[in-house]
Motif scaffolding. Structure first.
Motif, mmCIF file in Angstrom:
data_model
loop_
_atom_site.group_PDB
_atom_site.id
_atom_site.type_symbol
_atom_site.label_atom_id
_atom_site.label_comp_id
_atom_site.label_asym_id
_atom_site.label_seq_id
_atom_site.Cartn_x
_atom_site.Cartn_y
_atom_site.Cartn_z
ATOM 1 N N ASN A 140 -6.132 20.800 3.825
ATOM 2 C CA ASN A 140 -7.032 21.634 4.619
ATOM 3 C C ASN A 140 -8.286 20.857 5.022
ATOM 4 O OD1 ASN A 140 -7.937 23.910 5.922
ATOM 5 N ND2 ASN A 140 -8.683 24.929 4.082
ATOM 6 N N LYS A 141 -8.824 20.111 4.080
ATOM 7 C CA LYS A 141 -10.053 19.352 4.344
ATOM 8 C C LYS A 141 -9.827 18.297 5.426
ATOM 9 C CE LYS A 141 -11.384 16.213 1.384
ATOM 10 N NZ LYS A 141 -11.899 15.591 0.131
ATOM 11 N N PHE A 142 -8.759 17.528 5.299
ATOM 12 C CA PHE A 142 -8.495 16.469 6.269
ATOM 13 C C PHE A 142 -8.081 17.037 7.626
ATOM 14 C CE2 PHE A 142 -8.314 13.864 2.461
ATOM 15 C CZ PHE A 142 -8.904 12.684 2.892
ATOM 16 N N ALA A 143 -7.316 18.120 7.618
ATOM 17 C CA ALA A 143 -6.900 18.743 8.874
ATOM 18 C C ALA A 143 -8.108 19.273 9.636
ATOM 19 C CB ALA A 143 -5.904 19.866 8.601
ATOM 20 N N LYS A 144 -9.036 19.911 8.929
ATOM 21 C CA LYS A 144 -10.241 20.439 9.575
ATOM 22 C C LYS A 144 -11.084 19.313 10.173
ATOM 23 C CE LYS A 144 -11.058 24.867 7.296
ATOM 24 N NZ LYS A 144 -11.960 25.635 6.403
ATOM 25 N N LYS A 145 -11.155 18.201 9.453
ATOM 26 C CA LYS A 145 -11.932 17.058 9.953
ATOM 27 C C LYS A 145 -11.319 16.525 11.243
ATOM 28 C CE LYS A 145 -13.616 12.479 8.638
ATOM 29 N NZ LYS A 145 -13.635 11.445 7.575
ATOM 30 N N ALA A 146 -9.992 16.400 11.269
ATOM 31 C CA ALA A 146 -9.313 15.901 12.465
ATOM 32 C C ALA A 146 -9.489 16.860 13.633
ATOM 33 C CB ALA A 146 -7.833 15.691 12.180
ATOM 34 N N ILE A 147 -9.353 18.153 13.354
ATOM 35 C CA ILE A 147 -9.468 19.158 14.405
ATOM 36 C C ILE A 147 -10.888 19.206 14.960
ATOM 37 C CG2 ILE A 147 -9.426 21.649 14.828
ATOM 38 C CD1 ILE A 147 -7.018 21.743 12.867
ATOM 39 N N SER A 148 -11.885 19.052 14.082
ATOM 40 C CA SER A 148 -13.274 19.072 14.537
ATOM 41 C C SER A 148 -13.584 17.895 15.448
ATOM 42 C CB SER A 148 -14.227 19.059 13.337
ATOM 43 O OG SER A 148 -14.157 17.818 12.651
ATOM 44 N N ASN A 149 -12.808 16.813 15.312
ATOM 45 C CA ASN A 149 -12.975 15.650 16.186
ATOM 46 C C ASN A 149 -12.098 15.743 17.428
ATOM 47 O OD1 ASN A 149 -14.749 14.484 14.376
ATOM 48 N ND2 ASN A 149 -13.132 13.407 13.276
ATOM 49 N N SER A 150 -11.518 16.938 17.645
ATOM 50 C CA SER A 150 -10.609 17.176 18.779
ATOM 51 C C SER A 150 -9.449 16.205 18.778
ATOM 52 C CB SER A 150 -11.388 17.067 20.110
ATOM 53 O OG SER A 150 -12.414 18.026 20.142
ATOM 54 N N SER A 151 -9.053 15.776 17.584
ATOM 55 C CA SER A 151 -7.917 14.858 17.468
ATOM 56 C C SER A 151 -7.043 15.287 16.304
ATOM 57 C CB SER A 151 -8.416 13.424 17.237
ATOM 58 O OG SER A 151 -7.332 12.558 17.017
ATOM 59 N N PRO A 152 -6.186 16.290 16.532
ATOM 60 C CA PRO A 152 -5.334 16.787 15.437
ATOM 61 C C PRO A 152 -4.267 15.748 15.069
ATOM 62 C CG PRO A 152 -5.425 18.322 17.298
ATOM 63 C CD PRO A 152 -5.951 17.025 17.768
ATOM 64 N N CYS A 153 -4.702 14.728 14.398
ATOM 65 C CA CYS A 153 -3.821 13.614 14.064
ATOM 66 C C CYS A 153 -4.313 13.026 12.753
ATOM 67 C CB CYS A 153 -3.880 12.579 15.181
ATOM 68 S SG CYS A 153 -3.155 10.994 14.762
ATOM 69 N N VAL A 154 -3.631 13.361 11.670
ATOM 70 C CA VAL A 154 -4.125 12.923 10.370
ATOM 71 C C VAL A 154 -2.955 12.786 9.407
ATOM 72 C CG1 VAL A 154 -4.545 15.283 9.544
ATOM 73 C CG2 VAL A 154 -5.854 13.397 8.563
ATOM 74 N N THR A 155 -3.069 11.838 8.497
ATOM 75 C CA THR A 155 -2.097 11.710 7.419
ATOM 76 C C THR A 155 -2.830 11.843 6.092
ATOM 77 O OG1 THR A 155 -0.595 10.281 8.635
ATOM 78 C CG2 THR A 155 -0.457 10.162 6.261
ATOM 79 N N VAL A 156 -2.284 12.664 5.223
ATOM 80 C CA VAL A 156 -2.837 12.840 3.883
ATOM 81 C C VAL A 156 -1.771 12.391 2.891
ATOM 82 C CG1 VAL A 156 -3.992 14.425 2.317
ATOM 83 C CG2 VAL A 156 -4.016 14.891 4.776
ATOM 84 N N SER A 157 -2.109 11.427 2.052
ATOM 85 C CA SER A 157 -1.156 10.919 1.062
ATOM 86 C C SER A 157 -1.676 11.169 -0.341
ATOM 87 C CB SER A 157 -0.920 9.415 1.265
ATOM 88 O OG SER A 157 -0.233 9.178 2.464
ATOM 89 N N PHE A 158 -0.788 11.619 -1.205
ATOM 90 C CA PHE A 158 -1.142 11.904 -2.584
ATOM 91 C C PHE A 158 -0.316 11.018 -3.513
ATOM 92 C CE2 PHE A 158 -1.779 15.794 -0.164
ATOM 93 C CZ PHE A 158 -3.046 16.196 -0.558
ATOM 94 N N PRO A 159 -0.951 10.407 -4.496
ATOM 95 C CA PRO A 159 -0.163 9.677 -5.488
ATOM 96 C C PRO A 159 0.446 10.642 -6.490
ATOM 97 C CG PRO A 159 -2.486 9.548 -6.056
ATOM 98 C CD PRO A 159 -2.401 10.301 -4.750
ATOM 99 N N THR A 160 1.597 10.300 -7.020
ATOM 100 C CA THR A 160 2.157 11.068 -8.127
ATOM 101 C C THR A 160 1.309 10.786 -9.366
ATOM 102 O OG1 THR A 160 3.688 9.246 -8.510
ATOM 103 C CG2 THR A 160 4.502 11.104 -7.219
ATOM 104 N N PRO A 161 1.393 11.620 -10.405
ATOM 105 C CA PRO A 161 0.528 11.445 -11.571
ATOM 106 C C PRO A 161 0.559 10.035 -12.180
ATOM 107 C CG PRO A 161 1.619 13.566 -11.684
ATOM 108 C CD PRO A 161 2.209 12.855 -10.502
ATOM 109 N N ASP A 162 1.728 9.384 -12.149
ATOM 110 C CA ASP A 162 1.804 8.039 -12.722
ATOM 111 C C ASP A 162 1.491 6.956 -11.696
ATOM 112 O OD1 ASP A 162 4.008 8.167 -11.129
ATOM 113 O OD2 ASP A 162 5.454 7.570 -12.673
ATOM 114 N N ARG A 163 1.064 7.375 -10.495
ATOM 115 C CA ARG A 163 0.705 6.457 -9.411
ATOM 116 C C ARG A 163 1.896 5.619 -8.933
ATOM 117 N NH1 ARG A 163 -3.459 9.202 -9.893
ATOM 118 N NH2 ARG A 163 -5.565 8.442 -9.482
ATOM 119 N N SER A 164 3.112 6.036 -9.289
ATOM 120 C CA SER A 164 4.272 5.210 -8.968
ATOM 121 C C SER A 164 4.706 5.345 -7.517
ATOM 122 C CB SER A 164 5.450 5.590 -9.878
ATOM 123 O OG SER A 164 5.837 6.929 -9.653
ATOM 124 N N THR A 165 4.386 6.460 -6.888
ATOM 125 C CA THR A 165 4.806 6.669 -5.511
ATOM 126 C C THR A 165 3.830 7.615 -4.838
ATOM 127 O OG1 THR A 165 6.704 7.247 -4.097
ATOM 128 C CG2 THR A 165 6.333 8.624 -6.045
#
Length: 240
Positions: A140-165
């Motif tokens: 939600n945070k990253f999507a709102k930031k992209a939309i506020s810049n009139s550029s709905p183009c964003v990737t959000v990546s999350f690490p798994t708990p062990d940081r393996s992927t």
């Protein structure tokens, strides 16, 4: 005369040696510059032991889900680019079959993405797409930031708990902008420099290092000079 000839030859040898040393130093500086360039294109996560490890998909096969508009003309282009990036990384992609299956890559490609990401619809969309609740706030945070810049183009990546992927979400409103292509590279662990030949070589290096079980920054740094030539030969289309 013989002594003079000896001195001249000795001087030539000395000059040759100095020249080779200078060349060797320049080559070393150039190689270090290449290593630093590639390291700067990888996405680093801080592990529990304090070391930086490269973010990337762990397995040679990942799951994909795409949410798009019916009859979206961008889908074919998007799929072709995605399959190319996956081929460079040496990864197979298959569509998710059940909501219970672990998802690696999610692409939300909707023409009304601004409306979908609004406060009124956001929670409904997250639930409809089976996106884990613990990812909602960051998306939600990253999507709102992209939309506020009139550029709905964003990737959000999350690490798994062990940081393996990683688990990556690509949120876009069309696939015709360079931003969207760059976001696909980011989903795989590459910060695009806008030169997709260089992006491909960096991506190849990242995943070849991963297959060698090299994840820590220092280990990848030492391996790049060994890995890079084969990746460049295979994916640097500027030489063909």
């Amino acid at each position: 005369m013989r002594a003079l000839y000896f001195d001249v030859c000795s001087m030539k040898r000395i000059i040759s040696i100095i020249f080779l040393v200078i060349l060797s130093g320049c080559s070393g500086d150039s190689q270090k510059g290449d290593v630093d360039t590639y390291l700067g294109m990888f996405i680093w996560r801080n592990a529990a032991n304090g070391k930086d490890i490269a973010a990337a998909f762990l397995n040679d096969s990942i799951t994909l889900q795409v949410a798009t508009d019916p009859h979206n003309l961008d889908v074919s282009s998007q799929r072709n680019q995605l399959e190319h990036i996956a081929a460079v990384a040496g990864i197979r992609i298959h569509n998710i079959s059940t909501p219970m299956e672990i998802l690696n890559l999610y692409i939300i490609n909707r023409s009304n993405i601004i409306e979908l990401m609004s406060d009124i619809n956001f929670q409904k969309i997250m639930n409809e797409y089976y996106i884990p609740a613990f990812h909602h706030n960051e998306i939600n945070k990253f999507a709102k930031k992209a939309i506020s810049n009139s550029s709905p183009c964003v990737t959000v990546s999350f690490p798994t708990p062990d940081r393996s992927t990683v688990i990556s979400y690509v949120i876009i409103n069309n696939f015709r902008d360079e931003c969207e292509i760059n976001n696909l590279y980011y989903a795989f662990g590459i910060v695009s420099r806008g030169n997709h030949v260089q992006d491909d070589v960096a991506l190849c290096i990242l995943y070849e290092a991963r297959r060698r079980n090299l994840r820590v920054k220092e280990d990848i740094s030492r391996a790049i000079p060994n890995i890079e030539p084969a990746c460049r030969k295979k994916w640097d289309r500027s030489d063909h």
